[in-house]
Motif scaffolding. Sequence first.
Motif, PDB file in Angstrom:
ATOM      1  N   MET A  57     -18.812   6.123 -18.912  1.00 19.84           N
ATOM      2  CA  MET A  57     -17.700   6.929 -18.657  1.00 19.84           C
ATOM      3  C   MET A  57     -16.864   7.718 -20.179  1.00 19.84           C
ATOM      4  O   MET A  57     -16.840   8.710 -19.522  1.00 19.84           O
ATOM      5  N   ALA A  58     -17.808   7.227 -21.112  1.00 19.70           N
ATOM      6  CA  ALA A  58     -17.272   8.567 -22.566  1.00 19.70           C
ATOM      7  C   ALA A  58     -17.484   9.508 -22.036  1.00 19.70           C
ATOM      8  O   ALA A  58     -17.642  10.554 -22.625  1.00 19.70           O
ATOM      9  N   GLY A  59     -19.509   9.357 -21.820  1.00 25.00           N
ATOM     10  CA  GLY A  59     -19.853  11.078 -21.504  1.00 25.00           C
ATOM     11  C   GLY A  59     -19.979  11.631 -20.437  1.00 25.00           C
ATOM     12  O   GLY A  59     -19.843  13.281 -20.377  1.00 25.00           O
ATOM     13  N   ALA A  60     -19.915  11.109 -19.067  1.00 22.37           N
ATOM     14  CA  ALA A  60     -19.388  11.778 -17.961  1.00 22.37           C
ATOM     15  C   ALA A  60     -18.191  12.472 -17.997  1.00 22.37           C
ATOM     16  O   ALA A  60     -18.163  13.635 -17.500  1.00 22.37           O
ATOM     17  N   ILE A  61     -16.993  11.573 -17.874  1.00 24.88           N
ATOM     18  CA  ILE A  61     -15.899  12.955 -17.665  1.00 24.88           C
ATOM     19  C   ILE A  61     -15.160  13.590 -18.695  1.00 24.88           C
ATOM     20  O   ILE A  61     -13.961  14.249 -17.401  1.00 24.88           O
ATOM     21  N   HIS A  62     -16.394  14.101 -19.597  1.00 26.19           N
ATOM     22  CA  HIS A  62     -15.345  15.851 -19.587  1.00 26.19           C
ATOM     23  C   HIS A  62     -16.869  16.217 -19.513  1.00 26.19           C
ATOM     24  O   HIS A  62     -16.815  18.045 -20.140  1.00 26.19           O
ATOM     25  N   ILE A  78     -25.847   4.675 -10.685  1.00 27.82           N
ATOM     26  CA  ILE A  78     -25.271   5.204 -11.895  1.00 27.82           C
ATOM     27  C   ILE A  78     -24.462   6.018 -10.943  1.00 27.82           C
ATOM     28  O   ILE A  78     -23.550   6.065 -11.224  1.00 27.82           O
ATOM     29  N   ILE A  79     -24.648   6.179 -10.145  1.00 27.31           N
ATOM     30  CA  ILE A  79     -24.607   7.161  -8.986  1.00 27.31           C
ATOM     31  C   ILE A  79     -23.078   6.415  -7.938  1.00 27.31           C
ATOM     32  O   ILE A  79     -21.992   6.893  -8.356  1.00 27.31           O
ATOM     33  N   ASN A  80     -23.513   5.142  -8.034  1.00 23.78           N
ATOM     34  CA  ASN A  80     -21.654   4.174  -8.039  1.00 23.78           C
ATOM     35  C   ASN A  80     -21.056   4.348  -8.448  1.00 23.78           C
ATOM     36  O   ASN A  80     -19.815   4.523  -8.998  1.00 23.78           O
ATOM     37  N   MET A  81     -21.118   4.409  -9.798  1.00 25.68           N
ATOM     38  CA  MET A  81     -19.991   4.035 -11.687  1.00 25.68           C
ATOM     39  C   MET A  81     -19.489   5.474 -11.659  1.00 25.68           C
ATOM     40  O   MET A  81     -18.393   5.598 -11.656  1.00 25.68           O
ATOM     41  N   GLU A  84     -16.849   6.413  -9.242  1.00 21.38           N
ATOM     42  CA  GLU A  84     -16.290   5.576  -9.937  1.00 21.38           C
ATOM     43  C   GLU A  84     -14.801   6.198 -10.594  1.00 21.38           C
ATOM     44  O   GLU A  84     -13.667   5.925 -11.225  1.00 21.38           O
ATOM     45  N   MET A  85     -15.979   7.242 -11.094  1.00 25.56           N
ATOM     46  CA  MET A  85     -14.658   7.936 -12.017  1.00 25.56           C
ATOM     47  C   MET A  85     -14.299   8.739 -12.123  1.00 25.56           C
ATOM     48  O   MET A  85     -14.515  10.249 -11.369  1.00 25.56           O
ATOM     49  N   PRO A  86     -12.972   9.796 -12.759  1.00 18.82           N
ATOM     50  CA  PRO A  86     -12.409  10.834 -13.110  1.00 18.82           C
ATOM     51  C   PRO A  86     -13.125  12.101 -13.521  1.00 18.82           C
ATOM     52  O   PRO A  86     -12.628  12.718 -14.747  1.00 18.82           O
ATOM     53  N   LEU A  87     -14.030  12.440 -12.736  1.00 14.09           N
ATOM     54  CA  LEU A  87     -14.877  13.473 -13.640  1.00 14.09           C
ATOM     55  C   LEU A  87     -14.000  14.614 -13.257  1.00 14.09           C
ATOM     56  O   LEU A  87     -13.233  14.636 -12.667  1.00 14.09           O
ATOM     57  N   ILE A 109     -21.228   9.485  -1.551  1.00 17.78           N
ATOM     58  CA  ILE A 109     -20.424   9.489  -2.116  1.00 17.78           C
ATOM     59  C   ILE A 109     -19.093  10.258  -3.244  1.00 17.78           C
ATOM     60  O   ILE A 109     -18.712  10.310  -3.206  1.00 17.78           O
ATOM     61  N   LEU A 110     -20.724  10.882  -3.618  1.00 17.73           N
ATOM     62  CA  LEU A 110     -20.065  11.902  -4.670  1.00 17.73           C
ATOM     63  C   LEU A 110     -19.433  13.142  -4.132  1.00 17.73           C
ATOM     64  O   LEU A 110     -18.752  13.917  -4.500  1.00 17.73           O
ATOM     65  N   LEU A 111     -20.231  13.341  -3.275  1.00 15.32           N
ATOM     66  CA  LEU A 111     -19.928  14.140  -2.594  1.00 15.32           C
ATOM     67  C   LEU A 111     -18.849  14.276  -1.625  1.00 15.32           C
ATOM     68  O   LEU A 111     -18.229  15.264  -1.241  1.00 15.32           O
TER      69      LEU A 111
END
Length: 368
Positions: A57-62, A78-81, A84-87, A109-111
């Motif tokens: 999460m720390a690396g993905a959200i920004h 990881i796709i599932n994770m 659920e994040m505010p990307l 689910i991302l799309l």
Amino acid sequence: MNGRVFVIGLGLIGGSLALGIKDKHPQSYVIGYDVSEHNVKLGKMLGVIDEKAESIMAGAIHADLIIIATPVKETEIIINMLAEMPLKKGVIVTDVGSTKGKIVQKAQILLDKGVTFIGGHPMAGSHKSGVLAAKELLFENAFYLLTPVQDTKEEEINSLKSWLEGTKAKFLIVTSNEHDLLTGVISHMPHIVATSLVHQADHTSKKNDLVTRLAAGGFRDITRIASSSPAMWRDILLHNKEVLLQLLNDWQHEMDKVISLIKEENASELFEYFQHAKNVRDELPQNQKGAIPAFYDLYVDVPDYPGVISEITGYLAKEKISITNIRIIETREELNGILVISFQTDEDRLRAQQCIASYSNYGTTIEK
């Protein structure tokens, strides 16, 4: 381009992609995450990444680009994770897995959340693994398959290509189903066949121990790919189940044909069977990378005396030519031995051939 790139999985593939991005886009900032703290520390020390992420999460959200460079089963998790994040708005998520159907299906689910996902598969590798083996030109002249869904915008695909431009790979756009069929034929099936040949030899060796001794030469070479990661290949086969079941069924028919020709002692058809395969194989491209890592071997005829191996490696060391493996196929008293030296690239092999010729009169051969 500049922005934040987050690489999940700092192995050979993830590390090499990071290096390619840093080389082409020096203004970018690469963050890395790996379950192995040792890999992360090495990646930072070697300059593969600029910063380590304490969590996904720390690396993905920004991040502006997220590269999932993990085995296919972990990629699904990881796709599932990520879903659920505010990307960040406009982020592109891609992967490097050797199967695409299930991953693209999972990425829906991302799309559905408006996040762009473009499946990817750089079709090159190395006999070495881990971030220590990473190099920015690992994928140079290799095919890099991208599997965007039908309504992916052209600018999003072009943006991903721009990020990955430093790989110097050849990008091809295919559907996920087409990808899985292609890799099934030219990568997954050969691994199954090589593994099955090893099993057959092992079974026979229980009755005759000469099998193991004689398998040290050509048999060991043609079954090299059977030494790949068992966990990785277990997951690939389960992911590409439908394609491989059909291909294995086709393979059974092919073997039935061979069995029939042998039973009937059909000499002309057997000759044609081998001749056709030879013709097709000889026409395959030689100077580009494919789905299976190439083996760059140089065969050196050397006299059988103490110190000859250190002599040859000394020549190569003088010219700063790295080798990945070295072995002797055959040495007998008063006969020449065959020294087989493996290299990372064809360029290194050609340099080695020229080097050995300049320092000695030993004959060298490159098998095609």
